[in-house]
Write an enzyme that holds these catalytic residues in place. Sequence first.
Site, PDB file in Angstrom:
ATOM      1  N   LYS A   1     -67.758-142.980  19.981  1.00 27.46           N
ATOM      2  CA  LYS A   1     -67.076-143.455  18.880  1.00 27.46           C
ATOM      3  C   LYS A   1     -65.719-144.107  19.372  1.00 27.46           C
ATOM      4  CE  LYS A   1     -64.040-143.163  16.190  1.00 27.46           C
ATOM      5  NZ  LYS A   1     -62.996-144.259  15.921  1.00 27.46           N
TER       6      LYS A   1
ATOM      7  N   GLY B   1     -57.176-139.047  23.575  1.00 30.66           N
ATOM      8  CA  GLY B   1     -56.215-139.696  22.469  1.00 30.66           C
ATOM      9  C   GLY B   1     -55.081-138.870  22.030  1.00 30.66           C
ATOM     10  N   SER B   2     -54.656-138.861  21.016  1.00 28.31           N
ATOM     11  CA  SER B   2     -52.976-138.162  20.872  1.00 28.31           C
ATOM     12  C   SER B   2     -53.348-136.685  20.812  1.00 28.31           C
ATOM     13  CB  SER B   2     -52.524-138.853  19.494  1.00 28.31           C
ATOM     14  OG  SER B   2     -53.344-138.561  18.474  1.00 28.31           O
ATOM     15  N   THR B   3     -52.410-136.073  21.027  1.00 29.85           N
ATOM     16  CA  THR B   3     -52.263-134.548  21.119  1.00 29.85           C
ATOM     17  C   THR B   3     -52.617-134.139  19.824  1.00 29.85           C
ATOM     18  OG1 THR B   3     -50.747-134.561  22.811  1.00 29.85           O
ATOM     19  CG2 THR B   3     -50.777-132.611  21.365  1.00 29.85           C
TER      20      THR B   3
ATOM     21  N   GLY C   1     -56.351-134.690  19.009  1.00 30.45           N
ATOM     22  CA  GLY C   1     -56.853-133.675  19.753  1.00 30.45           C
ATOM     23  C   GLY C   1     -57.013-132.299  19.258  1.00 30.45           C
TER      24      GLY C   1
ATOM     25  N   GLU D   1     -58.293-135.036  26.658  1.00 29.61           N
ATOM     26  CA  GLU D   1     -57.330-135.577  27.798  1.00 29.61           C
ATOM     27  C   GLU D   1     -56.308-136.244  26.571  1.00 29.61           C
ATOM     28  OE1 GLU D   1     -57.588-136.350  31.065  1.00 29.61           O
ATOM     29  OE2 GLU D   1     -59.611-135.872  31.410  1.00 29.61           O
TER      30      GLU D   1
ATOM     31  N   CYS E   1     -51.466-143.424  28.679  1.00 29.83           N
ATOM     32  CA  CYS E   1     -50.995-141.879  28.933  1.00 29.83           C
ATOM     33  C   CYS E   1     -50.303-141.368  29.984  1.00 29.83           C
ATOM     34  CB  CYS E   1     -52.373-141.058  28.594  1.00 29.83           C
ATOM     35  SG  CYS E   1     -53.561-141.340  30.025  1.00 29.83           S
TER      36      CYS E   1
ATOM     37  N   GLU F   1     -43.643-138.488  23.325  1.00 28.57           N
ATOM     38  CA  GLU F   1     -44.341-140.141  23.986  1.00 28.57           C
ATOM     39  C   GLU F   1     -44.265-140.958  22.869  1.00 28.57           C
ATOM     40  OE1 GLU F   1     -48.780-139.869  23.503  1.00 28.57           O
ATOM     41  OE2 GLU F   1     -48.706-140.455  25.726  1.00 28.57           O
TER      42      GLU F   1
HETATM   43  P1  NAD Z   1     -55.639-141.178  18.541  1.00 25.11           P
HETATM   44  O1  NAD Z   1     -55.667-139.761  18.585  1.00 25.11           O
HETATM   45  O2  NAD Z   1     -54.908-141.821  17.023  1.00 25.11           O
HETATM   46  O3  NAD Z   1     -57.358-141.733  18.226  1.00 25.11           O
HETATM   47  C1  NAD Z   1     -58.119-141.644  19.511  1.00 25.11           C
HETATM   48  C2  NAD Z   1     -59.410-141.550  18.795  1.00 25.11           C
HETATM   49  O4  NAD Z   1     -59.709-140.705  17.862  1.00 25.11           O
HETATM   50  C3  NAD Z   1     -59.912-142.850  18.113  1.00 25.11           C
HETATM   51  O5  NAD Z   1     -61.191-143.088  18.441  1.00 25.11           O
HETATM   52  C4  NAD Z   1     -59.622-142.571  16.527  1.00 25.11           C
HETATM   53  O6  NAD Z   1     -60.418-143.439  15.855  1.00 25.11           O
HETATM   54  C5  NAD Z   1     -60.042-141.245  16.713  1.00 25.11           C
HETATM   55  N1  NAD Z   1     -59.948-140.242  15.642  1.00 25.11           N
HETATM   56  C6  NAD Z   1     -58.510-140.218  15.120  1.00 25.11           C
HETATM   57  N2  NAD Z   1     -58.721-139.200  14.064  1.00 25.11           N
HETATM   58  C7  NAD Z   1     -59.749-138.490  14.211  1.00 25.11           C
HETATM   59  C8  NAD Z   1     -60.014-137.269  13.745  1.00 25.11           C
HETATM   60  N3  NAD Z   1     -59.456-136.597  12.666  1.00 25.11           N
HETATM   61  N4  NAD Z   1     -61.204-136.788  14.178  1.00 25.11           N
HETATM   62  C9  NAD Z   1     -61.860-137.266  15.329  1.00 25.11           C
HETATM   63  N5  NAD Z   1     -61.460-138.400  15.774  1.00 25.11           N
HETATM   64  C10 NAD Z   1     -60.441-139.312  15.275  1.00 25.11           C
HETATM   65  O7  NAD Z   1     -54.898-141.873  19.617  1.00 25.11           O
HETATM   66  P2  NAD Z   1     -54.650-143.497  19.840  1.00 25.11           P
HETATM   67  O8  NAD Z   1     -53.471-144.049  19.212  1.00 25.11           O
HETATM   68  O9  NAD Z   1     -55.910-144.419  19.674  1.00 25.11           O
HETATM   69  O10 NAD Z   1     -54.304-143.413  21.294  1.00 25.11           O
HETATM   70  C11 NAD Z   1     -53.000-143.129  22.060  1.00 25.11           C
HETATM   71  C12 NAD Z   1     -52.941-141.688  22.646  1.00 25.11           C
HETATM   72  O11 NAD Z   1     -54.215-141.198  23.615  1.00 25.11           O
HETATM   73  C13 NAD Z   1     -51.689-141.460  23.197  1.00 25.11           C
HETATM   74  O12 NAD Z   1     -51.358-140.152  22.892  1.00 25.11           O
HETATM   75  C14 NAD Z   1     -52.246-141.619  24.834  1.00 25.11           C
HETATM   76  O13 NAD Z   1     -51.472-140.502  25.521  1.00 25.11           O
HETATM   77  C15 NAD Z   1     -53.518-140.680  24.616  1.00 25.11           C
HETATM   78  N6  NAD Z   1     -54.319-141.131  25.942  1.00 25.11           N
HETATM   79  C16 NAD Z   1     -54.397-140.186  26.534  1.00 25.11           C
HETATM   80  C17 NAD Z   1     -55.371-140.465  27.962  1.00 25.11           C
HETATM   81  C18 NAD Z   1     -55.554-139.406  28.888  1.00 25.11           C
HETATM   82  O14 NAD Z   1     -56.524-139.434  29.437  1.00 25.11           O
HETATM   83  N7  NAD Z   1     -55.049-138.372  28.785  1.00 25.11           N
HETATM   84  C19 NAD Z   1     -55.867-141.537  28.032  1.00 25.11           C
HETATM   85  C20 NAD Z   1     -55.415-142.604  26.916  1.00 25.11           C
HETATM   86  C21 NAD Z   1     -54.898-142.422  25.874  1.00 25.11           C
END
Ligand code: NAD
Length: 483
Positions: A177, A230-232, A235, A252, A286, A385
């Site tokens: 996804k 994605g975001s904390t 996650g 991650e 990230c 962040e």
């Molecule tokens: P986000 O958490 O908003 O979205 C990430 C993914 O999760 C997207 O595909 C989104 O559609 C999905 N998502 C959103 N809500 C969801 C839910 N309720 N259930 C399941 N999936 C859901 O994050 P973002 O804004 O897309 O990305 C930025 C964040 O990602 C930053 O905090 C960044 O630090 C982190 N990031 C971490 C790494 C790492 O390797 N540690 C790498 C890249 C980005």
Amino acid sequence: MTPDTLHGQHLIDNQRRAAVSGETLPVIDPSTGQTCGSIARGQAADIDLAVGAARRAADGEWGRMAPATRSRLLLRLAAVVESERESLAQIESLDTGKPIGQARADAGALARYFEYYAGAADKLHGQTIPYQPGYTVLTVREPHGVTGHIIPWNYPMQIFGRSVGAALATGNACVVKPAEDACLSLLRVAELAAQAGLPAGALNIVTGLGAEAGQALAEHPGVDHLSFTGSTTTGRKVAQAAAQHHCPVTLELGGKSPQLVFEDADLDAALPVLVAAIIQNAGQTCSAGSRVLVHQSLHETLVERLAQRFAALRAGPAHADLDLGPLVSRRQLQRVWDFLSDAQSSGLSVAAQGTVVESAPAGGFYQAPVLLDRVPANNRLFQEEIFGPVLVVTPFADEAQALALANATRYGLVAGIWTRDGARQLRLARALRAGQVFINNYGAGGGVELPFGGVGASGHGREKGFEALYGFTALKTVAIRHD
Ligand code: NAD
């Protein structure tokens, strides 16, 4: 770019499919703010179809395939991605707004992930364990079965490569996804994978909103392992949903990574790296080095030299390939503006700012890089962040204070240390709360071989390198009695 590329559909069982509901979501070009395509708005029904397809593949030809055959397939895919590198980079650059040069590097990294994990597919051995007389005990590593992969928008191809590459190499069937803000490159890669001969169902992509398709994937009882990047905050939600069906999760997440600059640092070597670590991908990384902690004796000189570099940085449309492109979305731009407005109201000093070039389209999501000085540890801009091109600088008096400041946030993803003192390098490398520590460099070029992941609010589990293969397999112990 063909119209097909800009109007994405799911890829399930190697077939393009519209959403079950027939609904779509717009694709916005961050460089102009204009709609330039569409993607399918997948929901629970679409996820269910994809998980079904993956299950059939895991139980069928794909699951039974010899590791050496899987390896050859992944090598073929690496070659196809390499040959399509330019077209994939064009798609990624349009969709995310990243400068085309950075998108080309991401496409190259994707090919390299497939190549690396292809090489590992037939080298993941179990062990034999010395035990009591009359027993032979051995361990085998087995794929989980169906793996779910939730991907963010900042580095779609790279994050897909590191997570899906390792999952396929170990024989899992994947449901991916991607983020609603950037899906197009991954839909194209999945088509290339089908062309390279990946059997139907081994790799499925469902696009849609996080709260709909993402949540449905995290909750689906047919998923045996989840990899979330994605975001904390998200996650935490994904881990809670996965816990309802006892599904292991790799998280991650975000970071607020420090770079520690000591009085004996080689400033000429450090300066370009300090800037690149926050500017790359417009700070939407990230592992961005978003806090610079500097010894007070060097503080003034460092800020002056950083300021000169910041003042020369230019943001503009992705195709112009400048220092940075636009941010990915209006929402992300607003988030960065909110932080900057907080900085202003808390009286933080702006040491320098770059520029947005005049030719940048008015509707694009541009933010010039900003350097903020003397940011106290209790300020929100030190703790949280931002995910934009904003670097904060904080001076320290001695090593103990530097360490305390470095470890003073809830995150623990990456840390950089700039010093020539070998004992200090080792002391700090051990004491820093981070998943990876870089000494007199930052990121080491991002090699696919280097395990990556965090502690605390930056997540848990490791991807990249050989380490990822352990995460995408379950260990089984077999004890044979044969007196
Ligand atoms: P986000 O958490 O908003 O979205 C990430 C993914 O999760 C997207 O595909 C989104 O559609 C999905 N998502 C959103 N809500 C969801 C839910 N309720 N259930 C399941 N999936 C859901 O994050 P973002 O804004 O897309 O990305 C930025 C964040 O990602 C930053 O905090 C960044 O630090 C982190 N990031 C971490 C790494 C790492 O390797 N540690 C790498 C890249 C980005």
